[in-house]
Design a protein around this motif. Structure first.
Motif, PDB file in Angstrom:
ATOM      1  N   VAL A   1      -6.061  11.199  -4.409  1.00 46.57           N
ATOM      2  CA  VAL A   1      -6.307  10.150  -5.009  1.00 46.57           C
ATOM      3  C   VAL A   1      -7.052   9.832  -4.658  1.00 46.57           C
ATOM      4  N   ILE A   2      -7.748   8.745  -4.863  1.00 39.59           N
ATOM      5  CA  ILE A   2      -8.486   7.606  -5.560  1.00 39.59           C
ATOM      6  C   ILE A   2      -8.574   6.679  -5.331  1.00 39.59           C
ATOM      7  N   THR A   3      -8.670   5.621  -4.326  1.00 42.41           N
ATOM      8  CA  THR A   3      -7.867   4.447  -4.055  1.00 42.41           C
ATOM      9  C   THR A   3      -9.061   3.268  -2.924  1.00 42.41           C
ATOM     10  N   ASP A   4      -8.343   2.127  -3.305  1.00 44.23           N
ATOM     11  CA  ASP A   4      -8.738   1.464  -2.391  1.00 44.23           C
ATOM     12  C   ASP A   4      -7.836   1.287  -0.704  1.00 44.23           C
ATOM     13  N   LYS A   5      -6.819   1.355  -1.483  1.00 43.88           N
ATOM     14  CA  LYS A   5      -6.154   1.880  -0.074  1.00 43.88           C
ATOM     15  C   LYS A   5      -5.369   0.364   0.120  1.00 43.88           C
ATOM     16  N   ALA A   6      -5.125  -0.668  -1.311  1.00 43.71           N
ATOM     17  CA  ALA A   6      -5.018  -2.138  -0.876  1.00 43.71           C
ATOM     18  C   ALA A   6      -4.152  -2.336  -1.755  1.00 43.71           C
ATOM     19  N   SER A   7      -4.810  -2.636  -3.199  1.00 39.04           N
ATOM     20  CA  SER A   7      -3.698  -2.619  -4.458  1.00 39.04           C
ATOM     21  C   SER A   7      -4.483  -1.536  -5.651  1.00 39.04           C
TER      22      SER A   7
ATOM     23  N   ARG B   1      -0.657  -2.017  -6.044  1.00 35.90           N
ATOM     24  CA  ARG B   1      -0.557  -3.091  -7.457  1.00 35.90           C
ATOM     25  C   ARG B   1      -0.596  -2.357  -8.810  1.00 35.90           C
ATOM     26  N   ARG B   2      -1.491  -0.943  -8.642  1.00 39.82           N
ATOM     27  CA  ARG B   2      -1.210  -0.345  -9.853  1.00 39.82           C
ATOM     28  C   ARG B   2      -1.950   1.092  -9.429  1.00 39.82           C
TER      29      ARG B   2
END
Length: 148
Positions: free
Chosen positions: A65-71, A107-108
Motif C-alpha cells: 500500500v502506497i499511502t500518506d496515512k492520512a487521506s 478519504r480515498r
C-alpha cells in the motif's frame, strides 16, 4: 465453500520479513510489472506498507500500500502464488490490510485491476464513480530492455 486455510499460514506486515526473491520472481512475470528490475522492487518495498502471507517460512502472498496515512492510499502488487490460490488467502490478506490501524479514516483508497474485480468488490471497492476525473501517465512497457 473455500478450502480451509492451513494452520501454518500466517500474515505479517513486518518489512524485514518480506522476501525480495519471491516478490520479484512473481512481479517480473506479472502483466502489470513484467520485467521489472529487482532493485526497483526493493525500492517499492522500502517505500510502501507491505503485507504478506507465509506458509511456515515461505512467503506465498504479497500486497503493498502506497499511502500518506492520512487521506489517500493505493493498493498495488497483490498476488498469491499459484499453488496457494483458492484457499481464501487473498481474502484474508485483504482483511489484514483493511484492518491496519494506519489505514483507517482515509478519504480515498484506490487500486487498478484487470481481473480481480469480484475479490475487491467484497471489500467495498467499486468502479470509480467519475472515471472521467481520473488521469494517469501509463507506460506499460517501461521495464522492457532494462536488466532485471
Amino acid at each position: 465453500m473455500l478450502k480451509q486455510i492451513s494452520p501454518s499460514i500466517r500474515f505479517s506486515n513486518q518489512q524485514e520479513e518480506m522476501q525480495l526473491d519471491v516478490i520479484h520472481g512473481y512481479l517480473k512475470r506479472s502483466y502489470w510489472a513484467k520485467d521489472i528490475p529487482k532493485d526497483l522492487v526493493q525500492k517499492s518495498i522500502d517505500n510502501s506498507m507491505c503485507f504478506a502471507a507465509f506458509d511456515g517460512r515461505r512467503q506465498i502472498a504479497f500486497a503493498r500500500v502506497i499511502t500518506d496515512k492520512a487521506s489517500f492510499a493505493y493498493l498495488a502488487d497483490v498476488f498469491v502464488l499459484e499453488p496457494y490460490r483458492g484457499r481464501g488467502i487473498s481474502k484474508q490478506l485483504m482483511s489484514e490490510i483493511l484492518k491496519e490501524p494506519e489505514l483507517q479514516g482515509l478519504r480515498r483508497f484506490m487500486l487498478c485491476t484487470a481481473d480481480a474485480h469480484d475479490l475487491y468488490r467484497q471489500f467495498g471497492f467499486s468502479v470509480a464513480s467519475s472515471p472521467q476525473n481520473l488521469m494517469a501517465i501509463h507506460q506499460p512497457d517501461i521495464y522492457a530492455g532494462i536488466s532485471a
